[in-house]
Design a protein around this motif. Structure first.
Motif, short mmCIF file in Angstrom:
data_model
loop_
_atom_site.label_atom_id
_atom_site.label_comp_id
_atom_site.label_asym_id
_atom_site.label_seq_id
_atom_site.Cartn_x
_atom_site.Cartn_y
_atom_site.Cartn_z
N GLU A 1 0.83 -1.20 0.00
CA GLU A 1 0.00 0.00 0.00
C GLU A 1 0.86 1.25 0.00
OE1 GLU A 1 -2.45 -0.60 3.43
OE2 GLU A 1 -3.94 -1.77 2.32
N GLN A 2 1.98 1.24 0.75
CA GLN A 2 2.89 2.38 0.75
C GLN A 2 3.49 2.58 -0.63
OE1 GLN A 2 5.65 1.36 3.84
NE2 GLN A 2 4.33 2.06 5.49
N HIS A 3 3.92 1.48 -1.26
CA HIS A 3 4.48 1.58 -2.61
C HIS A 3 3.43 2.08 -3.60
CE1 HIS A 3 8.43 0.02 -1.80
NE2 HIS A 3 7.95 -1.08 -1.26
N SER A 4 2.21 1.61 -3.43
CA SER A 4 1.14 2.03 -4.32
C SER A 4 0.89 3.54 -4.18
CB SER A 4 -0.13 1.26 -3.99
OG SER A 4 -1.20 1.73 -4.77
N ALA A 5 0.87 4.01 -2.94
CA ALA A 5 0.66 5.44 -2.72
C ALA A 5 1.83 6.25 -3.29
CB ALA A 5 0.51 5.72 -1.23
N GLU A 6 3.04 5.74 -3.10
CA GLU A 6 4.22 6.42 -3.64
C GLU A 6 4.17 6.47 -5.16
OE1 GLU A 6 9.01 5.67 -3.88
OE2 GLU A 6 7.91 4.84 -2.18
N LEU A 7 3.80 5.35 -5.78
CA LEU A 7 3.70 5.32 -7.24
C LEU A 7 2.60 6.24 -7.74
CD1 LEU A 7 4.19 1.55 -8.08
CD2 LEU A 7 5.72 3.43 -8.62
N ALA A 8 1.49 6.30 -7.03
CA ALA A 8 0.41 7.20 -7.43
C ALA A 8 0.88 8.65 -7.38
CB ALA A 8 -0.80 7.00 -6.53
#
Length: 172
Positions: A78-85
């Motif tokens: 989820e952290q990586h997803s938020a960072e990618l977003a």
């Protein structure tokens, strides 16, 4: 004679009792044999139950470990997803600014809005953007996405050429 009859009756009753005792003895032996088999079965069942309890406890521990591991991995994902977003949004903003700059440079208009890049006074008028040949870039269709991509590509090439010229003029 009555005494003999009574004794004969007692003998018959005694023989019947002995026969019944033999039948009861056989039944008791079968029951004891069944009891030994039942004891073995009960002992095996208790052993199997204990093994199953240990296996269930082990499975619970494995499930808890998996739950913790998956939970941690899910949080990281989820952290990586938020960072990618966030990075995708930043990239979209940069592309939007570059396309506004290209549109402004082509139209001769001043950039508008807070996202517009500040203009610096160029010492030499910038050359027109180079034409993109079909070999160098994919075919440019009239739809918005491809024309925007082509415009962004042309602006990036023009920017790179200007930067090279500045470096060459500073080196000279």
């Amino acid at each position: 004679m009555i005494g003999v009859l009574i004794e004969l009756l007692v003998c018959v009753l005694l023989a019947t009792t002995i026969g019944y005792c033999i039948v009861l003895d056989r039944r008791l032996r079968r029951l004891k044999a069944d009891e030994a088999t039942m004891r073995r079965t009960i002992i095996d069942l208790m052993t199997a139950t204990e093994n199953a309890d240990r296996a269930v406890a082990g499975l619970r521990a494995v499930v808890e470990d998996c739950d913790k591991t998956i939970g941690a991995q899910l949080r990281v994902a989820e952290q990586h997803s938020a960072e990618l977003a966030g990075r995708i949004q930043s990239g979209d903003d940069v592309i939007s600014r570059i396309s506004r700059i290209v549109e402004t440079a082509r139209g001769g208009l001043e950039p508008a809005g807070p996202a517009a890049a500040p203009r610096t006074a160029p010492s030499v008028a910038p050359p027109p953007p180079p034409a993109v040949s079909p070999r160098e870039a994919p075919e440019v269709a009239s739809n918005g996405a491809n024309s925007r991509l082509a415009a962004t590509l042309a602006a990036a090439e023009a920017f790179a050429q200007r930067a090279r010229r500045r470096l060459d003029s500073q080196a000279a």
